[in-house]
Design a protein around this motif. Structure first.
Motif, short mmCIF file in Angstrom:
data_model
loop_
_atom_site.label_atom_id
_atom_site.label_comp_id
_atom_site.label_asym_id
_atom_site.label_seq_id
_atom_site.Cartn_x
_atom_site.Cartn_y
_atom_site.Cartn_z
N ASP A 165 0.71 -1.05 -0.16
CA ASP A 165 0.42 -0.41 -0.15
C ASP A 165 1.11 1.38 0.11
O ASP A 165 1.61 0.72 -0.08
CB ASP A 165 -0.33 -0.21 1.31
CG ASP A 165 -1.24 1.12 1.73
OD1 ASP A 165 -2.21 1.26 0.00
OD2 ASP A 165 -1.92 1.51 2.64
N ASP A 167 -0.54 5.09 1.03
CA ASP A 167 -0.49 6.33 2.04
C ASP A 167 -0.51 5.16 3.90
O ASP A 167 -1.91 4.50 4.27
CB ASP A 167 -2.05 6.33 1.76
CG ASP A 167 -1.93 7.47 0.64
OD1 ASP A 167 -0.99 8.21 0.38
OD2 ASP A 167 -2.84 7.98 0.44
N TYR A 168 0.69 6.12 4.20
CA TYR A 168 -0.01 5.53 5.90
C TYR A 168 0.96 4.00 5.99
O TYR A 168 1.23 3.73 6.51
CB TYR A 168 -1.18 5.18 6.12
CG TYR A 168 -1.21 6.90 6.41
CD1 TYR A 168 -1.14 7.70 6.52
CD2 TYR A 168 -3.06 7.40 5.81
CE1 TYR A 168 -1.93 9.61 7.37
CE2 TYR A 168 -3.18 8.33 5.98
CZ TYR A 168 -3.31 8.97 6.55
OH TYR A 168 -3.15 10.55 6.51
N THR A 169 1.96 3.63 4.86
CA THR A 169 2.13 2.32 5.28
C THR A 169 4.12 2.80 3.87
O THR A 169 4.23 2.72 5.69
CB THR A 169 1.60 0.91 4.14
OG1 THR A 169 0.47 1.22 4.38
CG2 THR A 169 2.69 -0.22 3.49
N ASP A 276 -0.07 -3.77 4.64
CA ASP A 276 -0.47 -2.38 4.17
C ASP A 276 -1.46 -1.99 5.53
O ASP A 276 -1.44 -2.86 6.76
CB ASP A 276 -2.62 -2.92 3.27
CG ASP A 276 -3.67 -1.57 2.72
OD1 ASP A 276 -3.99 -1.59 1.81
OD2 ASP A 276 -3.81 -0.75 3.82
N ASP A 277 -1.80 -0.95 6.12
CA ASP A 277 -1.67 0.58 7.08
C ASP A 277 -3.39 -0.50 7.56
O ASP A 277 -3.57 -0.03 8.98
CB ASP A 277 -1.68 0.91 7.61
CG ASP A 277 -2.96 2.03 6.31
OD1 ASP A 277 -2.94 1.88 5.47
OD2 ASP A 277 -3.42 3.03 6.94
MG MG Z 1 -2.97 3.14 3.10
#
Ligand code: MG
Length: 289
Positions: A165, A167-169, A276-277
């Motif tokens: 992933d 975003d944020y990962t 993934d987050d």
């Molecule tokens: Mg994410």
């Protein structure tokens, strides 16, 4: 619906017109073709009070595959009329208040309830049971048929599969920084280079291809000499399901790995690593605890 705010002169046909999305607001910005990227940032500062040094403009066409630098003329960037770009950055006042909040809560238990996700307990107890399995099977079959695999480098024989992933990962997309490299996960490129020795690397993000490409470009993930991406998948390869969490029914989208496995049968549940987050994205994938 986003609020649209019109800004700048609108009578010169040759002007460069952009639609700049910042949070929930979209600004229509027009600048002369002689303007530079730095001039654009000055205009965005007037509109948003985000200092140019804190601005990251995602989606501007680069030059020779590289992100646009501040000194470049907008007229050299092949910007389409009313092209959409995204501004990432925060006002100084907002940063100060966030820093103060962080300092105040640094040693307290802060529960992040901003996003719906499964807890480890849910996974262990099977609380996230997916219902309507037949309907989901049909949706999955449709995605198997329609998914556009944007192959960038052919899968290599004998390699396992790493699905990442963004975003944020690997990318902190909401924090502020003077450089996007500060927002990428530390050691990202070393990690990818190391993983590439054993895995073919795929990026799957719940965004459109356009933003996906822009983020990968800004993160310098498309031109490494030490690793290559096999392909990318965007939101169009996802579909929604309804599940329960702590007795509450939620509808959310999932990243069903079977879509990849059906296209590339050399990969399966035994040789795929999905990072993934959001664990809800795994909801239709085989679970091994
Ligand atoms: Mg994410």
């Amino acid at each position: 619906m986003d609020e649209i705010e019109a800004c700048g002169p609108a009578d010169a046909e040759e002007e460069v017109a952009l639609r700049v999305k910042w949070g929930s607001v979209t600004y229509a910005v027009e600048l002369s073709p002689e303007s530079t990227v730095a001039d654009l940032k000055d205009r965005l500062f007037e509109l948003t009070e985000v200092l140019p040094k804190r601005q990251k403009v995602i989606g501007l066409p680069g030059v020779s595959g590289r992100p646009a630098c501040d000194s470049l003329l907008l007229s050299n960037l092949r910007i389409k009329q009313d092209q959409k770009v995204m501004l990432i950055g925060s006002r100084e006042a907002d940063i100060s208040s966030v820093n103060a909040l962080c300092a105040a809560t640094a040693f307290s238990d802060v529960v992040n309830d901003l996003d719906i996700d499964y807890s480890e307990d849910d996974a262990r107890t099977g609380a996230n049971i997916i219902r309507h399995k037949e309907a989901y099977r049909r949706r999955l079959e449709r995605r198997v048929e329609t998914t556009d695999f944007r192959i960038m480098n052919a899968p290599r024989e004998g390699k396992r599969l790493l699905v990442l992933d963004i975003d944020y990962t690997i990318f902190d997309c909401k924090s502020t920084a003077e450089s996007i490299s500060v927002l990428s996960r530390p050691g990202l490129h070393q990690f990818l280079a190391s993983a590439y020795r054993h895995f073919d690397i795929v990026v799957w993000s719940q965004t459109s291809w356009r933003w996906l490409e822009a983020k990968l470009t800004e993160l310098s993930m498309l031109f490494s000499t030490e690793y290559k991406l096999a392909f990318v998948l965007d939101r169009t390869a996802m579909f929604s399901v309804t599940s329960t969490r702590r007795g509450v029914e939620r509808t959310h989208e999932v990243k069903a790995l079977e879509i990849i496995w059906r296209k590339f049968p050399q990969w399966n549940q035994h040789n795929t690593l999905h990072v993934d987050d959001l664990s809800r994205n795994f909801a239709l994938n085989p679970r091994y605890v």
